[in-house]
Design a protein around this motif. Structure first.
Motif, PDB file in Angstrom:
ATOM      1  N   ALA A 107      41.630  41.458  35.548  1.00 32.88           N
ATOM      2  CA  ALA A 107      41.700  40.703  36.804  1.00 32.88           C
ATOM      3  C   ALA A 107      40.301  40.157  37.086  1.00 32.88           C
ATOM      4  O   ALA A 107      39.299  40.759  36.656  1.00 32.88           O
ATOM      5  CB  ALA A 107      42.162  41.611  37.955  1.00 32.88           C
ATOM      6  N   PRO A 108      40.196  39.028  37.775  1.00 33.25           N
ATOM      7  CA  PRO A 108      38.874  38.434  38.017  1.00 33.25           C
ATOM      8  C   PRO A 108      37.933  39.370  38.794  1.00 33.25           C
ATOM      9  O   PRO A 108      38.357  40.119  39.662  1.00 33.25           O
ATOM     10  CB  PRO A 108      39.192  37.190  38.851  1.00 33.25           C
ATOM     11  N   VAL A 109      36.647  39.295  38.427  1.00 39.95           N
ATOM     12  CA  VAL A 109      35.583  39.995  39.148  1.00 39.95           C
ATOM     13  C   VAL A 109      34.561  38.937  39.536  1.00 39.95           C
ATOM     14  O   VAL A 109      34.085  38.200  38.667  1.00 39.95           O
ATOM     15  CB  VAL A 109      34.921  41.088  38.271  1.00 39.95           C
ATOM     16  N   ASP A 110      34.265  38.841  40.820  1.00 41.18           N
ATOM     17  CA  ASP A 110      33.366  37.785  41.325  1.00 41.18           C
ATOM     18  C   ASP A 110      33.825  36.410  40.851  1.00 41.18           C
ATOM     19  O   ASP A 110      33.012  35.562  40.476  1.00 41.18           O
ATOM     20  CB  ASP A 110      31.915  38.033  40.885  1.00 41.18           C
ATOM     21  N   GLY A 111      35.139  36.209  40.817  1.00 40.00           N
ATOM     22  CA  GLY A 111      35.696  34.916  40.424  1.00 40.00           C
ATOM     23  C   GLY A 111      35.687  34.656  38.928  1.00 40.00           C
ATOM     24  O   GLY A 111      36.027  33.566  38.482  1.00 40.00           O
ATOM     25  N   ARG A 112      35.326  35.645  38.143  1.00 37.44           N
ATOM     26  CA  ARG A 112      35.255  35.467  36.682  1.00 37.44           C
ATOM     27  C   ARG A 112      36.296  36.335  35.998  1.00 37.44           C
ATOM     28  O   ARG A 112      36.368  37.521  36.247  1.00 37.44           O
ATOM     29  CB  ARG A 112      33.866  35.853  36.158  1.00 37.44           C
ATOM     30  N   LYS A 113      37.059  35.708  35.100  1.00 36.14           N
ATOM     31  CA  LYS A 113      38.064  36.442  34.309  1.00 36.14           C
ATOM     32  C   LYS A 113      37.520  36.741  32.914  1.00 36.14           C
ATOM     33  O   LYS A 113      38.055  37.549  32.185  1.00 36.14           O
ATOM     34  CB  LYS A 113      39.337  35.588  34.229  1.00 36.14           C
ATOM     35  N   GLN A 114      36.422  36.044  32.553  1.00 34.09           N
ATOM     36  CA  GLN A 114      35.802  36.234  31.238  1.00 34.09           C
ATOM     37  C   GLN A 114      34.296  36.371  31.419  1.00 34.09           C
ATOM     38  O   GLN A 114      33.691  35.596  32.154  1.00 34.09           O
ATOM     39  CB  GLN A 114      36.124  35.026  30.351  1.00 34.09           C
ATOM     40  N   LEU A 115      33.722  37.343  30.729  1.00 36.41           N
ATOM     41  CA  LEU A 115      32.274  37.561  30.792  1.00 36.41           C
ATOM     42  C   LEU A 115      31.702  37.413  29.388  1.00 36.41           C
ATOM     43  O   LEU A 115      32.169  38.068  28.453  1.00 36.41           O
ATOM     44  CB  LEU A 115      31.959  38.965  31.325  1.00 36.41           C
ATOM     45  N   THR A 116      30.706  36.545  29.256  1.00 34.96           N
ATOM     46  CA  THR A 116      30.047  36.355  27.957  1.00 34.96           C
ATOM     47  C   THR A 116      28.561  36.576  28.155  1.00 34.96           C
ATOM     48  O   THR A 116      27.951  35.984  29.052  1.00 34.96           O
ATOM     49  CB  THR A 116      30.299  34.935  27.411  1.00 34.96           C
ATOM     50  N   GLY A 140      34.228  48.567  34.999  1.00 32.81           N
ATOM     51  CA  GLY A 140      34.845  49.759  34.442  1.00 32.81           C
ATOM     52  C   GLY A 140      35.547  49.437  33.135  1.00 32.81           C
ATOM     53  O   GLY A 140      36.009  48.312  32.933  1.00 32.81           O
ATOM     54  N   PHE A 141      35.633  50.425  32.255  1.00 34.74           N
ATOM     55  CA  PHE A 141      36.326  50.225  30.981  1.00 34.74           C
ATOM     56  C   PHE A 141      37.789  49.847  31.217  1.00 34.74           C
ATOM     57  O   PHE A 141      38.370  49.082  30.456  1.00 34.74           O
ATOM     58  CB  PHE A 141      36.214  51.498  30.135  1.00 34.74           C
ATOM     59  N   ASP A 142      38.363  50.357  32.313  1.00 32.57           N
ATOM     60  CA  ASP A 142      39.765  50.040  32.624  1.00 32.57           C
ATOM     61  C   ASP A 142      39.957  48.600  33.078  1.00 32.57           C
ATOM     62  O   ASP A 142      41.087  48.124  33.183  1.00 32.57           O
ATOM     63  CB  ASP A 142      40.317  51.004  33.684  1.00 32.57           C
ATOM     64  N   GLN A 143      38.867  47.875  33.320  1.00 32.95           N
ATOM     65  CA  GLN A 143      38.964  46.466  33.715  1.00 32.95           C
ATOM     66  C   GLN A 143      38.939  45.536  32.500  1.00 32.95           C
ATOM     67  O   GLN A 143      39.095  44.329  32.636  1.00 32.95           O
ATOM     68  CB  GLN A 143      37.811  46.107  34.656  1.00 32.95           C
ATOM     69  N   VAL A 144      38.732  46.101  31.307  1.00 35.42           N
ATOM     70  CA  VAL A 144      38.634  45.292  30.085  1.00 35.42           C
ATOM     71  C   VAL A 144      40.026  45.089  29.497  1.00 35.42           C
ATOM     72  O   VAL A 144      40.695  46.054  29.134  1.00 35.42           O
ATOM     73  CB  VAL A 144      37.718  45.982  29.049  1.00 35.42           C
ATOM     74  N   ALA A 145      40.453  43.822  29.400  1.00 34.50           N
ATOM     75  CA  ALA A 145      41.723  43.513  28.730  1.00 34.50           C
ATOM     76  C   ALA A 145      41.497  43.519  27.227  1.00 34.50           C
ATOM     77  O   ALA A 145      42.241  44.138  26.469  1.00 34.50           O
ATOM     78  CB  ALA A 145      42.258  42.162  29.192  1.00 34.50           C
TER      79      ALA A 145
END
Length: 197
Positions: A107-116, A140-145
């Protein structure tokens, strides 16, 4: 569809018995063309040889012939994770700190669904990544798809192949003096002294 978590529970002891760590079990394709992909690695090298893959494939095939956990027809693919490997365990995010990765979030975090960006490591079970053109973010590790390393020169330099067996070697003939087209070799002093009689 087959439960890959249950398949992983069956496969992991087989991998461990050979001294391997299970990295990922994934089923993909449609019902007419299913592939069960199993990735594993040796803990010390983070790779598998072709013989390792064959040994694990045999163990899985024998077990699945007995247990028959997949109703549909499928193809088994056993491999090493490769250089731009998936990051599937919390420890992976610590082990590969300093390298660039792409993380897709559930789910998005700070409006971001992907972090690079560059992995900074793990603390208290939470992953920190220095997001490109942004700032470090902790999740959190549980936030990683899903997540994987990105292929960079630094990653290639830090990952050496287990063996170069099978790599074609190019043979070069040792270069000798330039050919003289049948003429006798000249002494440079003779050339300098020509016409000075």
């Amino acid at each position: 569809m087959t439960d890959t978590a249950k398949l992983a529970q069956l496969i992991e002891p087989e991998a461990n018995a050979l001294g391997f760590d299970l990295v990922r079990v994934k089923m993909f394709g449609n019902r007419d063309d299913l592939t069960l992909q199993v990735m594993a690695e040796r803990p010390d090298t983070r790779q598998l040889t072709i013989d390792d893959c064959a040994a694990l494939s045999r163990r899985i095939s024998d077990l699945f012939d007995e247990k028959d956990p997949i109703a549909e027809a499928y193809r088994l693919e056993v491999s090493s994770p490769g250089i731009d490997r998936p990051l599937t365990r919390l420890a992976d995010f610590q082990d590969w700190a300093g390298h660039e990765a792409r993380i897709h979030l559930t789910a998005p975090v700070d409006g971001r669904k992907q972090l690079t960006g560059f992995l900074k490591g793990v603390e208290d079970g939470r992953i920190t990544i220095d997001v490109n053109k942004h700032e470090p973010m902790t999740i959190g590790f549980d936030q990683v798809a899903n997540a994987k390393l990105l292929l960079t020169d630094a990653l290639i330099a830090s990952t050496r192949p287990l063996s170069l067996d099978g790599v074609e070697e190019e043979e070069f003939e040792e270069e000798g003096p330039p050919e003289t087209d049948g003429l006798a070799e000249s002494n440079p002093d003779d050339i300098m002294n020509e016409g000075q009689d």
